[in-house]
Design an enzyme around this catalytic site. Structure first.
Site, PDB file in Angstrom:
ATOM      1  N   VAL A  80       0.989  -1.187  -0.024  1.00  0.00           N
ATOM      2  CA  VAL A  80      -0.120   0.057  -0.155  1.00  0.00           C
ATOM      3  C   VAL A  80       0.751   1.232   0.119  1.00  0.00           C
ATOM      4  O   VAL A  80       1.899   1.373   0.516  1.00  0.00           O
ATOM      5  CB  VAL A  80      -0.961  -0.022   1.143  1.00  0.00           C
ATOM      6  CG1 VAL A  80      -0.138   0.007   2.559  1.00  0.00           C
ATOM      7  CG2 VAL A  80      -1.937   1.145   1.177  1.00  0.00           C
ATOM      8  N   GLU A  81       0.410   2.120  -0.500  1.00  0.00           N
ATOM      9  CA  GLU A  81       1.162   3.699  -0.797  1.00  0.00           C
ATOM     10  C   GLU A  81       0.907   4.406   0.483  1.00  0.00           C
ATOM     11  O   GLU A  81       0.526   5.407   0.657  1.00  0.00           O
ATOM     12  CB  GLU A  81       0.620   4.397  -1.914  1.00  0.00           C
ATOM     13  CG  GLU A  81       1.295   5.574  -2.486  1.00  0.00           C
ATOM     14  CD  GLU A  81       2.823   5.262  -3.013  1.00  0.00           C
ATOM     15  OE1 GLU A  81       3.397   6.559  -3.371  1.00  0.00           O
ATOM     16  OE2 GLU A  81       3.144   4.264  -3.164  1.00  0.00           O
ATOM     17  N   LYS A  86       5.216   0.730   4.260  1.00  0.00           N
ATOM     18  CA  LYS A  86       6.326   0.391   3.198  1.00  0.00           C
ATOM     19  C   LYS A  86       7.604   0.443   4.151  1.00  0.00           C
ATOM     20  O   LYS A  86       8.262  -0.555   4.045  1.00  0.00           O
ATOM     21  CB  LYS A  86       6.386   1.546   2.166  1.00  0.00           C
ATOM     22  CG  LYS A  86       5.402   1.258   1.075  1.00  0.00           C
ATOM     23  CD  LYS A  86       5.739   2.311   0.023  1.00  0.00           C
ATOM     24  CE  LYS A  86       4.755   2.450  -1.075  1.00  0.00           C
ATOM     25  NZ  LYS A  86       5.002   1.007  -1.860  1.00  0.00           N
ATOM     26  N   SER A 108       4.695   5.599  -5.981  1.00  0.00           N
ATOM     27  CA  SER A 108       4.373   6.377  -7.081  1.00  0.00           C
ATOM     28  C   SER A 108       4.456   7.650  -6.795  1.00  0.00           C
ATOM     29  O   SER A 108       4.185   8.714  -7.582  1.00  0.00           O
ATOM     30  CB  SER A 108       3.198   5.965  -7.612  1.00  0.00           C
ATOM     31  OG  SER A 108       2.035   6.413  -6.605  1.00  0.00           O
ATOM     32  N   HIS A 129       8.968   2.398 -10.275  1.00  0.00           N
ATOM     33  CA  HIS A 129       7.666   3.054 -10.553  1.00  0.00           C
ATOM     34  C   HIS A 129       7.217   2.605 -11.670  1.00  0.00           C
ATOM     35  O   HIS A 129       7.392   2.812 -12.458  1.00  0.00           O
ATOM     36  CB  HIS A 129       7.473   4.630 -10.281  1.00  0.00           C
ATOM     37  CG  HIS A 129       6.232   5.067 -10.453  1.00  0.00           C
ATOM     38  ND1 HIS A 129       5.657   6.232 -11.205  1.00  0.00           N
ATOM     39  CD2 HIS A 129       4.860   4.366 -10.109  1.00  0.00           C
ATOM     40  CE1 HIS A 129       4.723   6.275 -11.216  1.00  0.00           C
ATOM     41  NE2 HIS A 129       4.039   5.136 -10.622  1.00  0.00           N
ATOM     42  N   ASN A 179       3.325  11.467 -12.732  1.00  0.00           N
ATOM     43  CA  ASN A 179       2.012  11.920 -12.295  1.00  0.00           C
ATOM     44  C   ASN A 179       2.248  13.304 -11.964  1.00  0.00           C
ATOM     45  O   ASN A 179       1.155  14.076 -11.743  1.00  0.00           O
ATOM     46  CB  ASN A 179       2.186  11.080 -10.900  1.00  0.00           C
ATOM     47  CG  ASN A 179       1.522   9.715 -10.912  1.00  0.00           C
ATOM     48  OD1 ASN A 179       1.070   9.154 -12.068  1.00  0.00           O
ATOM     49  ND2 ASN A 179       1.988   8.843  -9.936  1.00  0.00           N
TER      50      ASN A 179
END
Length: 205
Positions: A80-81, A86, A108, A129, A179
């Protein structure tokens, strides 16, 4: 591809990476529970079937014990971001892996420099990424922390080559390049709809 490639995660990005890597040899995928492992297995099999790939799904070995990654030489974190999630996993992996193993994160948007420090091996760390769906999107943004060694850089490029991806080194800035350019574009589309009353479908076309 080396059988010692591993992916830590069981979501869409992790499973997409696993399915992509399976075309080139065995890969380990770490899931956090048997339920997650079952979902990941089904996802990988569905992806390979949809691609009509002549790849044995057994090339993706799914495990739930992080100790199974001990002999991996290149591990890609794809959870999960969230920085804390992390960082916790990277710290755990650092205690398991050989000192020469490479750790990468599929973040990302998070600071790769900060994650590199959290990993405990900034010289052997990078941001990798990839884009969803991983099996189809060729672009990979590579983000290296200041301490990254030349070996880390060359091994990252080698992995991209083996996965048949196009690597582009980008700076460690919020959103990296894709992004950072994409989101203002999307916000402009939303404002256009609000200001003009246009049908969102018309703007999307």
């Amino acid at each position: 591809m080396s059988k010692r490639l591993a992916i830590a995660g069981s979501g869409a990005i992790a499973c997409g990476l696993a399915a992509t890597a399976a075309h080139h040899g065995p890969v380990l995928l770490l899931a956090r529970s048997e339920t997650s492992a079952d979902r990941a297995r089904a996802s990988v099999e569905k992806t390979l079937s949809r691609l009509e790939a002549e790849v044995d799904p057994e090339h993706v070995e799914i495990v739930t014990d992080s100790a199974a990654l001990a002999e991996a030489t290149f591990v890609v974190e794809a959870v999960v971001e969230d920085h804390d999630a992390k960082a916790t996993l990277l710290t755990e992996l650092n205690t398991i892996l050989d000192a020469d193993a490479i750790l990468a994160s599929t973040t990302s948007s998070l600071s790769v420099e900060r994650l590199a420090q959290e990993s405990g091996r900034p010289q052997n760390f990078l941001g990798l990424h990839v884009f969803n769906p991983v099996t189809k999107m060729e672009l990979v943004e590579l983000i290296f922390p200041k301490a990254a060694s030349e070996q880390t850089r060359s091994r990252a490029l080698e992995l991209c080559e083996k996965l048949e991806k196009t690597p582009v080194e980008v700076p460690d800035v919020p959103g990296f390049v894709v992004n950072r350019l994409l989101f203002p574009y999307l916000f402009s589309a939303v404002r256009l709809v609000e200001e003009t009353g246009m049908d969102p479908a018309d703007v999307a076309t």
